[in-house]
Design an enzyme around this catalytic site. Structure first.
Site, short mmCIF file in Angstrom:
data_model
loop_
_atom_site.label_atom_id
_atom_site.label_comp_id
_atom_site.label_asym_id
_atom_site.label_seq_id
_atom_site.Cartn_x
_atom_site.Cartn_y
_atom_site.Cartn_z
N ASN A 10 0.97 -1.11 0.15
CA ASN A 10 -0.04 -0.10 0.12
C ASN A 10 0.81 1.32 -0.11
OD1 ASN A 10 -1.80 1.97 0.70
ND2 ASN A 10 -2.38 1.39 2.50
N LYS A 12 0.07 4.30 -0.12
CA LYS A 12 -0.56 5.43 0.28
C LYS A 12 -0.31 6.62 -0.62
CE LYS A 12 -0.13 3.23 4.54
NZ LYS A 12 0.17 3.42 6.40
N HIS A 96 -9.69 1.26 5.23
CA HIS A 96 -8.26 1.23 6.02
C HIS A 96 -8.26 2.10 7.14
CE1 HIS A 96 -4.08 2.48 6.60
NE2 HIS A 96 -3.69 1.49 6.03
N GLU A 98 -6.58 4.85 8.03
CA GLU A 98 -6.47 6.25 7.77
C GLU A 98 -7.78 6.88 7.19
OE1 GLU A 98 -2.82 5.55 5.66
OE2 GLU A 98 -1.90 5.06 7.64
N GLU A 168 -5.31 -4.86 10.73
CA GLU A 168 -4.38 -3.89 11.02
C GLU A 168 -4.58 -3.09 12.23
OE1 GLU A 168 -2.20 -2.78 7.21
OE2 GLU A 168 -3.88 -1.82 7.15
N GLY A 174 2.70 1.89 10.71
CA GLY A 174 3.65 3.19 10.60
C GLY A 174 4.43 3.31 11.87
N SER A 214 3.54 -2.56 10.33
CA SER A 214 4.87 -2.37 10.37
C SER A 214 5.59 -3.89 9.97
CB SER A 214 5.26 -2.11 11.73
OG SER A 214 5.08 -0.77 12.02
N GLY A 236 5.15 1.34 4.74
CA GLY A 236 6.53 1.75 4.64
C GLY A 236 7.39 0.89 3.78
#
Ligand code: PGA
Length: 251
Positions: A10, A12, A96, A98, A168, A174, A214, A236
Site C-alpha cells: 500500500n 498511500k 483502511h 487512515e 491492521e 507506521g 510495520s 512503509g
C-alpha cells in the site's frame, strides 16, 4: 485448508507516475523468479493506469486505495468503481484505518463501499483493527467483530470469495511496532471464527486474512507462518522495490 498467501503493498500518498514506473523497472530487474503467492500493489490513482500493464507482466496485480460507494454523480473529487476498473484496477482497499480516522469513514459507509466494489467486480481488502486504547481496555476483539460484521453485512455468499480481510492494529501502522505472532494469530483465529458464525464454515476456511502494521523482512516470516495469517498488507516497507522483494524472499 490451504489458502494462497498474498503480499500487498500500500503506497498511500507516495510516488509520482515516473517514480512508480521506476519501481516496477527495478522490481523486474531484481526479481529472480515468480512467487507462489498473489502479489498486489496499491499505487496512487494517477499511477494506476501507467503501471498496470507492466506490473501484470511481472506477476503483480494492481488495485486502488479507495472507492466511492455510488456508481456516479455529483461527488467532486471522488472516484467510482467503474473508473478504477477502467484504469486497470482489479482490487480495492476499503476501510483502511487512515480512511476511518482521518476521513471519518463509518462502518455503514465502508459496507456500502465493499458492496459497490463487488458490484463492479473488484476484489476487496476490507481493513479492520483496534486502537491502542481499545486493546488496553480489552475491547479489541469486540471492536474488530463489529468492523467485520458491519463491513460484510448483506454481502452475497457468492461474492465473499472476492473478499480478503486485513487485520491492521492501528497502533502498529507506521509505528515500527508489530503485533507479536501470538497476538496476531489469536486475533486472526478470532476473525475466522466471526466469519464462520456469520457466513458459515466453508467461507471462513477459504477467507484469506492478512496482517498489516510495520511488516518488514525481519518479522514477516514468523508472522506469515502462523496458521491463520495468510500474508500481509505492507505500507512503509513497500515503497522501495528492494525492501518489498526482501519480504517476498523472507516468506
Ligand atoms: P505500515 O502500513 O506497513 O507502514 O505500518 C501498513 C498499512 O497501513 O497498510
Amino acid at each position: 485448508m490451504s489458502r494462497k498467501q498474498i503480499l500487498a503493498g500500500n503506497w498511500k500518498m507516495n510516488h509520482t507516475i515516473e517514480e512508480a514506473r521506476n519501481w516496477i523497472r527495478r522490481y523486474q530487474t531484481v526479481q529472480k523468479k515468480g512467487y507462489l503467492m498473489d502479489v498486489l500493489l496499491f499505487p496512487s490513482y494517477t499511477a494506476l493506469y501507467p503501471i498496470s500493464k507492466e506490473a501484470f507482466k511481472s506477476g503483480i496485480t494492481v488495485g486502488a486505495q479507495n472507492i466511492h460507494e455510488d456508481e456516479n454523480g455529483a461527488f467532486t473529487g471522488e472516484i467510482s468503481g467503474k473508473m478504477l476498473v477502467d484504469a486497470g484496477a482489479k482490487w480495492v482497499l476499503v476501510g483502511h484505518s487512515e480512511r476511518r480516522t482521518l476521513f471519518g469513514e463509518t462502518d455503514d459507509r465502508i459496507n456500502l463501499k465493499v458492496r459497490q466494489a463487488l458490484f463492479c467486480e473488484l476484489h476487496v481488502i476490507l481493513c479492520v483493527g483496534e486502537t491502542l486504547e481499545q486493546r488496553d481496555a480489552g475491547e479489541h476483539q469486540e471492536v474488530v467483530r463489529q468492523q467485520v460484521i458491519n463491513g460484510l453485512k448483506e454481502v452475497h455468499t457468492s461474492d465473499l470469495a472476492h473478499v480478503v480481510i486485513a487485520y491492521e492494529p492501528v497502533w502498529a501502522i507506521g509505528t515500527g511496532k508489530t503485533a507479536t505472532p501470538e497476538d496476531a494469530q489469536e486475533m486472526h483465529a478470532a476473525i475466522r471464527q466471526m466469519v464462520k458464525e456469520e457466513k458459515g464454515e466453508a467461507i471462513a476456511e477459504k477467507m484469506r486474512i492478512l496482517y498489516g502494521g510495520s511488516v518488514n523482512a525481519d518479522n514477516a516470516s514468523e508472522l506469515f507462518a502462523c496458521p491463520d495469517i495468510d500474508g500481509g498488507l505492507v505500507g512503509g516497507a513497500s515503497l522501495k522495490p528492494d525492501s518489498f522483494l526482501s519480504i517476498l524472499r523472507a516468506i
